[in-house]
Design a protein around this motif. Structure first.
Motif, PDB file in Angstrom:
ATOM      1  N   UNK A   1     174.767  12.976 141.126  1.00  0.00           N
ATOM      2  CA  UNK A   1     174.582  11.617 141.326  1.00  0.00           C
ATOM      3  C   UNK A   1     173.257  10.994 140.793  1.00  0.00           C
ATOM      4  N   UNK A   2     173.655   9.906 140.025  1.00  0.00           N
ATOM      5  CA  UNK A   2     172.156   9.408 139.262  1.00  0.00           C
ATOM      6  C   UNK A   2     172.474   8.056 139.441  1.00  0.00           C
ATOM      7  N   UNK A   3     171.530   7.381 140.284  1.00  0.00           N
ATOM      8  CA  UNK A   3     171.585   5.907 140.469  1.00  0.00           C
ATOM      9  C   UNK A   3     170.831   5.060 139.292  1.00  0.00           C
ATOM     10  N   UNK A   4     171.254   3.881 139.366  1.00  0.00           N
ATOM     11  CA  UNK A   4     170.505   3.161 138.449  1.00  0.00           C
ATOM     12  C   UNK A   4     170.811   1.359 139.035  1.00  0.00           C
ATOM     13  N   UNK A   5     170.047   0.596 138.287  1.00  0.00           N
ATOM     14  CA  UNK A   5     170.248  -0.819 138.709  1.00  0.00           C
ATOM     15  C   UNK A   5     169.192  -1.407 139.582  1.00  0.00           C
ATOM     16  N   UNK A   6     168.171  -0.755 139.872  1.00  0.00           N
ATOM     17  CA  UNK A   6     167.435  -1.174 140.932  1.00  0.00           C
ATOM     18  C   UNK A   6     166.385  -1.985 140.039  1.00  0.00           C
ATOM     19  N   UNK A   7     165.550  -2.724 140.722  1.00  0.00           N
ATOM     20  CA  UNK A   7     164.255  -3.671 139.851  1.00  0.00           C
ATOM     21  C   UNK A   7     163.583  -4.527 140.950  1.00  0.00           C
ATOM     22  N   UNK A   8     162.808  -5.466 140.411  1.00  0.00           N
ATOM     23  CA  UNK A   8     162.143  -6.579 141.274  1.00  0.00           C
ATOM     24  C   UNK A   8     162.963  -7.787 141.103  1.00  0.00           C
TER      25      UNK A   8
ATOM     26  N   UNK B   1     163.210  -8.242 153.204  1.00  0.00           N
ATOM     27  CA  UNK B   1     163.596  -7.063 154.277  1.00  0.00           C
ATOM     28  C   UNK B   1     164.587  -5.948 153.533  1.00  0.00           C
ATOM     29  N   UNK B   2     165.336  -6.325 152.566  1.00  0.00           N
ATOM     30  CA  UNK B   2     166.073  -5.332 151.594  1.00  0.00           C
ATOM     31  C   UNK B   2     165.229  -4.479 150.637  1.00  0.00           C
ATOM     32  N   UNK B   3     164.020  -4.724 150.658  1.00  0.00           N
ATOM     33  CA  UNK B   3     163.271  -3.867 149.889  1.00  0.00           C
ATOM     34  C   UNK B   3     163.080  -2.444 150.119  1.00  0.00           C
TER      35      UNK B   3
ATOM     36  N   UNK C   1     167.697   8.291 144.116  1.00  0.00           N
ATOM     37  CA  UNK C   1     167.040   6.934 144.551  1.00  0.00           C
ATOM     38  C   UNK C   1     166.704   5.991 143.393  1.00  0.00           C
ATOM     39  N   UNK C   2     166.849   4.740 143.739  1.00  0.00           N
ATOM     40  CA  UNK C   2     166.431   3.810 142.881  1.00  0.00           C
ATOM     41  C   UNK C   2     165.837   2.591 143.579  1.00  0.00           C
ATOM     42  N   UNK C   3     164.671   2.249 143.364  1.00  0.00           N
ATOM     43  CA  UNK C   3     163.640   1.234 143.882  1.00  0.00           C
ATOM     44  C   UNK C   3     164.373  -0.202 143.741  1.00  0.00           C
ATOM     45  N   UNK C   4     164.439  -0.766 144.836  1.00  0.00           N
ATOM     46  CA  UNK C   4     164.548  -2.272 144.910  1.00  0.00           C
ATOM     47  C   UNK C   4     163.659  -3.084 145.734  1.00  0.00           C
TER      48      UNK C   4
END
Length: 124
Positions: free
Chosen positions: A4-11, A89-91, A117-120
Motif C-alpha cells: 500500500x502506498x499513500x499519497x495526497x497529504x500536505x499542508x 486537530x486533523x493534523x 503513511x502520509x502527513x496531513x
C-alpha cells in the motif's frame, strides 16, 4: 502480500479539503476490506473510516462522520479518503490499511497490511 502506498497529504489551512489516495498492489483487491487510520506522536492509531471489499458498506468514526468520505475503485485498486472542512486537530500521519476479509473493522490489529503513511498538516 499486499503493498500500500499513500499519497495526497500536505499542508492546508483550516476549512480546506484534501483527498488522500492509497494505491494497492498484490492479490485480488476486492477480497480486502480497506480502512484509513491516523496517528499523532504519543497517541494510539485512530480509526477513521473503513469500506468493504465490494464498496457497498462504509463505516466512519464519529469524529469524522459527515466531513470525510471513503471510497474505492476496484478496477484501479485504489482507495480514497476525501476530507472536507479540515480542522487543526486533523493534523496527523494518515495510514491506509488492508484486511483480508469482506468487511472492515474499527480495530487496527485486525488489519494485516499498512502503508508508510502520509502527513496531513492543517494550520489555523
Amino acid at each position: 502480500q499486499v503493498q500500500l502506498i499513500e499519497s495526497g497529504g500536505g499542508l492546508v489551512q483550516a476549512g480546506a479539503s484534501l483527498r488522500l489516495s492509497c494505491a494497492a498492489s498484490g492479490p485480488t483487491f476486492v477480497n480486502y476490506a480497506m480502512a484509513w487510520f491516523r496517528q499523532v506522536p504519543g497517541k494510539e492509531r485512530q480509526f477513521l473510516a473503513a469500506i468493504s471489499g465490494s464498496g457497498a458498506f462504509t463505516y466512519y468514526a464519529d469524529s469524522v462522520k459527515g466531513r470525510f468520505t471513503i471510497s474505492r475503485d476496484n478496477a484501479k485498486t485504489m482507495v480514497y479518503l476525501q476530507m472536507n472542512s479540515l480542522k487543526p486537530e486533523d493534523t496527523a500521519v494518515y495510514y491506509c490499511a488492508a484486511r483480508p476479509a469482506a468487511r472492515g473493522t474499527t480495530s487496527s490489529p485486525d488489519y494485516d497490511y499498512w502503508g508508510q503513511g502520509t502527513q496531513v498538516t492543517v494550520s489555523s
